[in-house]
Design a protein around this motif. Structure first.
Motif, PDB file in Angstrom:
ATOM      1  N   ASP A 125       0.777  -1.081  -0.567  1.00 21.21           N
ATOM      2  CA  ASP A 125       0.024   0.030   0.192  1.00 21.21           C
ATOM      3  C   ASP A 125       0.841   1.085  -0.003  1.00 21.21           C
ATOM      4  N   GLN A 126       0.419   2.407  -0.010  1.00 25.17           N
ATOM      5  CA  GLN A 126       0.666   3.750   0.183  1.00 25.17           C
ATOM      6  C   GLN A 126       2.126   3.843   1.060  1.00 25.17           C
ATOM      7  N   THR A 127       3.306   4.803   0.713  1.00 24.94           N
ATOM      8  CA  THR A 127       4.427   5.316   0.985  1.00 24.94           C
ATOM      9  C   THR A 127       4.550   5.916   1.385  1.00 24.94           C
ATOM     10  N   PHE A 128       4.071   7.551   0.010  1.00 27.98           N
ATOM     11  CA  PHE A 128       4.082   8.309   0.306  1.00 27.98           C
ATOM     12  C   PHE A 128       3.044   9.416   0.907  1.00 27.98           C
ATOM     13  N   ILE A 129       3.436  10.009   2.363  1.00 25.59           N
ATOM     14  CA  ILE A 129       2.804  10.887   2.716  1.00 25.59           C
ATOM     15  C   ILE A 129       2.868  11.869   2.045  1.00 25.59           C
ATOM     16  N   ARG A 130       1.851  13.108   2.072  1.00 27.85           N
ATOM     17  CA  ARG A 130       1.609  13.874   0.816  1.00 27.85           C
ATOM     18  C   ARG A 130       1.289  14.740   1.791  1.00 27.85           C
ATOM     19  N   PRO A 131       1.876  15.947   2.012  1.00 30.72           N
ATOM     20  CA  PRO A 131       0.440  17.267   2.220  1.00 30.72           C
ATOM     21  C   PRO A 131      -1.304  17.028   2.018  1.00 30.72           C
TER      22      PRO A 131
END
Length: 435
Positions: free
Chosen positions: A63-69
């Protein structure tokens, strides 16, 4: 006011081939003249909105690895924040264009009407930002493959209501593309295919897709859209059997439905690999028929069986692609779109800039090598020598002759042809001199 996302990253500049700065261009100098034309005008770089800003770092097994604003991407406030970041990156890269899908620039609405309203709102926001930026829209498109409604196709869906929904969706995206001054409109038929023939009427589905594309062309002329209509070949993933398998398949489809003078191809390197071809092959097929429109530049991992969409890093491959593009007169209204994404472990804002800088440099180096090969003429000389026999009057007359007459000449003249070397290794060594 800026988003702050790229505050720690300076704009990329050209520092020349001796630079050791991974965030600087070593080969991409926009104003450098190549074959009488600015490098920027040859390459016409575009940033893909989806992989660069909408992708969250997932893969088929994680699943998601990028945590963007701007995550989660579920309201218009975050959609505008994402746009702010995008335009800051376009500026830092000096990229002249960007490309977008509707689903990547705005959140899905409760119904199509709300989704279109949101698309219009965000593209109005784009238009405002474009007024103060040196970036244009290379092309727009509709994502008709991600949502569950598209699981059995869009224009090829067995449900006529889905066909109608697709038509309304494409109309809204074409309107938005024209509003942004887009130079092309792309149709990517990711679900235009089938999983099994047990539940598929292939002939009917192809006829429906042909009718749909004719409607797109008709609407282009109705609204006065001056750009190109493009279709993008891909052999598989997500559908098991896709109708837009490769360049040759698409060209045959376009001719069958009378679209060969209205629609060109947007070719992607990764899709060429999935089809068992090289990118050079796909470009040569399209240019030989006068149907190359634009390219998506990326690469696949040759050890993986899916579309990994990595940034390009192979100069010889890229050089041969631009060799055929330059021979055909260039990209015209098309461009070089980086349909490429970071690796899941590349988390930082700096990584996003560095990936594009590296890709742009590889393309620039490949372009210069391609131009040098064309100016040197070695490959053309080799082709002329190999096919020289066909330049004679007798050989040309044979093409308008018949089997019986040719047979009589062969038997009467004692023709016994002997194989000649294709000189592949020598030609590969020649290419290596330039890359």
């Amino acid at each position: 006011m800026t988003s702050g996302f790229f505050d720690a990253v300076a704009p990329a500049t050209f520092e020349g081939p001796d630079s050791t700065n991974p965030m600087a261009f070593r080969h991409y100098n926009p104003d450098e003249m190549v074959m009488g034309k600015r490098m920027e005008d040859h390459l016409r770089f575009a940033v893909a909105y989806w992989h660069s800003f909408a992708w969250e770092g997932g893969d088929p097994f994680g699943d998601q690895t990028f945590i963007r604003p701007w995550h989660p991407q579920d309201d218009m406030g975050r959609a505008k924040m994402k746009a702010d970041v995008a335009f800051e990156m376009f500026e830092r890269l000096g990229a002249p264009y960007f490309c977008w899908h509707d689903a990547d620039v705005r959140p899905e609405g409760a119904n199509l009407s709300e989704s279109i309203d949101r698309l219009n709102e965000i593209t109005d926001y784009f238009a405002e930002k474009m007024e103060g930026a040196k970036v244009g829209c290379l092309w727009g498109t509709a994502n008709m493959f991600s949502h569950r409604r598209w699981m059995s196709g869009a224009s090829t869906n067995p449900d006529p209501d889905v066909f109608a929904y697709a038509a309304a969706t494409v109309k809204s995206c074409m309107d938005a593309t024209q509003k942004l001054g887009g130079e092309n409109y792309v149709l990517w038929g990711g679900r235009e295919g089938y999983e099994t023939l047990l539940n598929t009427d292939m002939g009917r589905e192809l006829d429906h897709m042909g009718a749909f594309l004719n409607m797109v062309v008709e609407y282009k002329h109705k609204i006065g859209f001056k750009g190109q209509i493009l279709v993008e070949p891909k052999p598989q993933e997500p559908s098991k059997h896709q109708y837009d398998y490769d360049a040759a398949t698409c060209i045959g489809f376009l001719r069958k439905y009378g679209l060969e003078n209205e629609v060109k191809l947007n070719l992607e390197q990764g899709h060429a690999i999935l089809a068992g071809h090289s990118f050079e092959h796909e470009i040569a097929v399209a240019t030989s028929e006068g149907m190359l429109g634009s390219i998506d530049m990326n690469r696949n991992d040759y050890q993986s069986g899916w579309d990994t969409d990595q940034f390009p890093n192979n100069v010889p491959e890229v050089a041969l692609c631009y060799y055929h593009i330059l021979k055909a007169g260039g990209l015209g209204l098309g461009g070089t779109n980086f349909d490429a994404k970071l690796r899941r472990q590349s988390l930082d804002a700096e990584d996003l800039i560095a990936a594009h800088v590296g890709g742009m440099d590889i393309c620039a180096r490949g372009l210069k090598a391609a131009a040098a090969m064309i100016e040197d003429g070695g490959l053309e000389d080799a082709l002329s020598e190999r096919y020289a026999g066909w330049d004679g009057a007798e050989a040309q007359a044979m093409l308008k002759s018949d089997l019986a007459s040719i047979s009589e000449r062969v038997l009467g003249g004692g023709i016994e042809p002997q194989p000649r070397s294709g000189r592949q290794e020598i030609l590969e060594n020649y290419v290596s001199r330039f890359v």
